[in-house]
Motif scaffolding. Sequence first.
Motif, PDB file in Angstrom:
ATOM      1  N   ILE A 161       2.632   2.029  -3.407  1.00 16.89           N
ATOM      2  CA  ILE A 161       1.748   2.587  -4.420  1.00 16.89           C
ATOM      3  C   ILE A 161       1.345   4.012  -4.067  1.00 16.89           C
ATOM      4  O   ILE A 161       1.366   4.909  -4.914  1.00 16.89           O
ATOM      5  CB  ILE A 161       0.525   1.666  -4.583  1.00 16.89           C
ATOM      6  CG1 ILE A 161       0.968   0.368  -5.245  1.00 16.89           C
ATOM      7  CG2 ILE A 161      -0.574   2.354  -5.382  1.00 16.89           C
ATOM      8  CD1 ILE A 161      -0.077  -0.718  -5.243  1.00 16.89           C
ATOM      9  N   THR A 165      -7.010  -8.370   5.802  1.00 17.86           N
ATOM     10  CA  THR A 165      -7.465  -7.093   5.240  1.00 17.86           C
ATOM     11  C   THR A 165      -8.954  -6.848   5.500  1.00 17.86           C
ATOM     12  O   THR A 165      -9.422  -5.731   5.334  1.00 17.86           O
ATOM     13  CB  THR A 165      -7.239  -7.049   3.718  1.00 17.86           C
ATOM     14  OG1 THR A 165      -7.793  -8.222   3.131  1.00 17.86           O
ATOM     15  CG2 THR A 165      -5.767  -6.952   3.384  1.00 17.86           C
ATOM     16  N   LEU A 195      -2.618  -2.681  -7.136  1.00 16.34           N
ATOM     17  CA  LEU A 195      -2.825  -3.258  -5.812  1.00 16.34           C
ATOM     18  C   LEU A 195      -2.980  -4.776  -5.865  1.00 16.34           C
ATOM     19  O   LEU A 195      -2.394  -5.503  -5.052  1.00 16.34           O
ATOM     20  CB  LEU A 195      -4.042  -2.624  -5.143  1.00 16.34           C
ATOM     21  CG  LEU A 195      -3.815  -1.210  -4.621  1.00 16.34           C
ATOM     22  CD1 LEU A 195      -5.126  -0.493  -4.357  1.00 16.34           C
ATOM     23  CD2 LEU A 195      -2.973  -1.258  -3.346  1.00 16.34           C
ATOM     24  N   VAL A 255       0.841  -1.203   0.000  1.00 13.49           N
ATOM     25  CA  VAL A 255       0.000   0.000   0.000  1.00 13.49           C
ATOM     26  C   VAL A 255       0.875   1.252   0.000  1.00 13.49           C
ATOM     27  O   VAL A 255       0.649   2.203  -0.756  1.00 13.49           O
ATOM     28  CB  VAL A 255      -0.938  -0.013   1.219  1.00 13.49           C
ATOM     29  CG1 VAL A 255      -1.455   1.385   1.532  1.00 13.49           C
ATOM     30  CG2 VAL A 255      -2.096  -0.966   0.978  1.00 13.49           C
ATOM     31  N   LEU A 311      -7.099  -1.703  -1.602  1.00 11.86           N
ATOM     32  CA  LEU A 311      -6.657  -3.060  -1.287  1.00 11.86           C
ATOM     33  C   LEU A 311      -7.793  -3.874  -0.687  1.00 11.86           C
ATOM     34  O   LEU A 311      -8.012  -5.037  -1.064  1.00 11.86           O
ATOM     35  CB  LEU A 311      -5.490  -3.019  -0.298  1.00 11.86           C
ATOM     36  CG  LEU A 311      -5.001  -4.388   0.185  1.00 11.86           C
ATOM     37  CD1 LEU A 311      -4.428  -5.197  -0.964  1.00 11.86           C
ATOM     38  CD2 LEU A 311      -3.995  -4.269   1.317  1.00 11.86           C
ATOM     39  N   LYS A 312      -8.527  -3.259   0.216  1.00  8.01           N
ATOM     40  CA  LYS A 312      -9.642  -3.963   0.838  1.00  8.01           C
ATOM     41  C   LYS A 312     -10.656  -4.395  -0.222  1.00  8.01           C
ATOM     42  O   LYS A 312     -11.144  -5.531  -0.218  1.00  8.01           O
ATOM     43  CB  LYS A 312     -10.313  -3.060   1.882  1.00  8.01           C
ATOM     44  CG  LYS A 312     -11.313  -3.789   2.756  1.00  8.01           C
ATOM     45  CD  LYS A 312     -11.869  -2.892   3.855  1.00  8.01           C
ATOM     46  CE  LYS A 312     -12.958  -3.611   4.638  1.00  8.01           C
ATOM     47  NZ  LYS A 312     -13.570  -2.741   5.666  1.00  8.01           N
ATOM     48  N   SER A 343      -5.364   3.982  -0.938  1.00  5.37           N
ATOM     49  CA  SER A 343      -4.771   2.704  -1.313  1.00  5.37           C
ATOM     50  C   SER A 343      -5.227   1.583  -0.382  1.00  5.37           C
ATOM     51  O   SER A 343      -5.460   0.454  -0.818  1.00  5.37           O
ATOM     52  CB  SER A 343      -3.243   2.800  -1.306  1.00  5.37           C
ATOM     53  OG  SER A 343      -2.808   3.579  -2.402  1.00  5.37           O
TER      54      SER A 343
END
Lengths: 191, 191
Positions: A159, B188, B148, A156, A184-185, A180
Amino acid sequence: MPDMGRWEPNARGRLERAALELYIERGYERTSVAEIAERAGLTERTFFRHYADKREVLFGGSSALQELLVGTVARAPEPATPMEAVAAALEAAAAVLQERQEHARRRQAVIAANAELQERELIKLASLSAALADALRQRGVDDSSASLAAEAGIAVFKIAFRRWTEQAEQKDLSQFIGESFAGLKAVTAGT
Amino acid sequence: MPDMGRWEPNARGRLERAALELYIERGYERTSVAEIAERAGLTERTFFRHYADKREVLFGGSSALQELLVGTVARAPEPATPMEAVAAALEAAAAVLQERQEHARRRQAVIAANAELQERELIKLASLSAALADALRQRGVDDSSASLAAEAGIAVFKIAFRRWTEQAEQKDLSQFIGESFAGLKAVTAGT
DNA sequence: CAGCTGATGTCAGCAACTGTCATCGGGTAC
DNA sequence: GTACCCGATGACAGTTGCTGACATCAGCTG
């Protein structure tokens, strides 16, 4: 800058500044260690006493950053999940970097132009990831989750940091990190 | 191996084999390029015509691996999510690596013992991540999600691969990848 | 069999990095 | 204040990774 004298203070600072200047002016590859040392008023041999190699002089701050990350994870409130602790650490790092934004941009431009420097940056990030994972284990997080949360956090950060240095506007690094994390989540959710 | 002759075939193969052997026998740092070339029946200059540097000789297969990953993502079924496409690519890579497990172990032991080699491995993995992200964008995935998903996938692969090479039993790499994906999803989820 | 081409050998050289010892500056003991 | 000590620096030689330039050789092509 003739005759800096043998005992001028802050040799490391002078070397780091001279190196960054020269890497910007003439490029990393076309800069010799002897030139860096000369601009800093020192000799090549002394350069290698302060830095293990020609790359390391650009990464003097990475140990401080690592301590900040580890400390923040360690001091995260008890009920925080692993990812929350990592997020808090990245926010703390972002605040520090947000200060010297111009320095960060210049430095990143140099790194982006040379593969050797990118390699060094990657192993520094890997070191941060390992340290984060350690700090998480210290909190009782299991081995696998610790490694995964740390690696995901660093991904994360990579990026977000790239977008931050490349942007034209003036959004904060912290915002990019938040976005980010959300991305991602979203991307890991539907698997 | 006296007098291999100037035109023995498979120079690259001989160099890779000789290098790995010597790196195992005497360590990466204490092996000179001249020694590798000698064992391969070639000269130092010829080594550098086949490999850009002393590290690269350990990474001859990385371009093939990259093509496999990219191809698998490209051929993933239409309804696949980004992470599903990445997961399919990693499974394909795992199948290939599962074959030469012993070679992978030996090679990884050499890399684990030397920082320069770790740096090179990290930039190869970063290259794989960039290629994966490109392949995802080709499928219409937005920029941010592509980066990602690719970074997350490579993170999963790194951790799974490490566990695979360090294990005592004989679990498949594929299993470790599955477990790591599940772990990432769990870690996550609650943020 | 003459020539062409690509892979290899030979050689000189630069720059990164290291080991060793001499030297210097600043502080400390007395 | 002088003698000493210690850490930082300089001086110098040496190894090795890596590159450029040119010669040489095997095999193919006509």
